[in-house]
Design an enzyme around this catalytic site. Sequence first.
Site, PDB file in Angstrom:
ATOM      1  N   ASP A 145      50.494   5.792  43.080  1.00 19.02           N
ATOM      2  CA  ASP A 145      49.501   4.797  42.698  1.00 19.02           C
ATOM      3  C   ASP A 145      50.071   3.378  42.736  1.00 19.02           C
ATOM      4  O   ASP A 145      51.282   3.166  42.611  1.00 19.02           O
ATOM      5  CB  ASP A 145      48.980   5.070  41.280  1.00 19.02           C
ATOM      6  CG  ASP A 145      48.283   6.411  41.159  1.00 19.02           C
ATOM      7  OD1 ASP A 145      47.741   6.884  42.177  1.00 19.02           O
ATOM      8  OD2 ASP A 145      48.299   6.992  40.057  1.00 19.02           O
ATOM      9  N   ARG A 146      49.180   2.425  42.848  1.00 19.50           N
ATOM     10  CA  ARG A 146      49.559   1.017  42.929  1.00 19.50           C
ATOM     11  C   ARG A 146      50.476   0.591  41.779  1.00 19.50           C
ATOM     12  O   ARG A 146      51.457  -0.124  41.988  1.00 19.50           O
ATOM     13  CB  ARG A 146      48.286   0.162  42.923  1.00 19.50           C
ATOM     14  CG  ARG A 146      48.545  -1.331  42.909  1.00 19.50           C
ATOM     15  CD  ARG A 146      47.258  -2.105  42.994  1.00 19.50           C
ATOM     16  NE  ARG A 146      47.502  -3.525  43.053  1.00 19.50           N
ATOM     17  CZ  ARG A 146      46.609  -4.432  43.426  1.00 19.50           C
ATOM     18  NH1 ARG A 146      45.391  -4.048  43.771  1.00 19.50           N
ATOM     19  NH2 ARG A 146      46.907  -5.702  43.460  1.00 19.50           N
TER      20      ARG A 146
END
Length: 311
Positions: A145-146
């Site tokens: 994830d970011r």
Amino acid sequence: MMDKNLMEQFTYQIGLGEDEQRLDKWISAALPDLSRSYIQKCIKEQNVLVNQKPQKASYRLKVDDEIVFDIPKAMELAIEAENLPLAILYEDEDILVVDKPKGMVVHPAPGHYSGTLVNAVMYHCKDRLSGINGVLRPGVVHRIDRDTTGSLILCKNDAAHRNIAKQLKEHTITRKYRAVVHGVLEQDTGTVSAPIGRDPKERKRMAVNEKNGKPAVTHYTVLQRFKEYTYVECQLETGRTHQIRVHMASIGHPLLGDAVYCRRKEPFALEGQTLHAMTIGFLHPVTGRYLELTAPLPAYFEQLLHKLAIE
């Protein structure tokens, strides 16, 4: 509007608790790979319909509204290489293992074509990246994830890509994460075995889904207990979307800073969940030699642990 043959369609019906949100904001949360500005452009061009009618980006959703989003398919455009900082943990002729920083998206998506890890890797590797995942994801065999930091494998050729993808599918890759969770875990070790799928009530989230989920297993070990939090190591047996975040929340210990799966307040002004992909171990796709690489804890994580220790 564009030719329908050049689009893929996203359809969803708004449920209880999802109403009253702006149309553009809801789509942005449901489809995080698309930028807010790109979504607003699509709404303006009437590629988004609510109950079969075009609406403004500011439209407030109602229960039972049906959203149909015709998303223009990615064109075969050239993604630009960018000279961005790249923390390399390992590199040879076949693979590259990097330490992804917080806030960096792994690969480009419509409306978000720059500043990603792929842009940085393209600059570093030139044209030596696998092409199995297409023009937007050269070299990408898995992602995080970011706002999750840490180790990530990229492949420089298709043979290496297929080999690493096979190891991922067979769950033979070692993946150990570090996280800080809310609450004090009583047991020193534990396992969460619960299927994960889309949350039927909230499209932007994943959830433990007994009916439609895929098998998912997370093992955790307590590393340090604090007054209101616990520092843990989580080892993935499977690799579902948001697996650690969903599993820890499901047992009442959501990740500190996780705005999607945790409704508790946190006083540390964090940017997203405290989750770090620390260790990754796998068989080299050519030599067959086992490699295990460790990404050091990022500075924000070290500072947080220090604050928790002196409370």
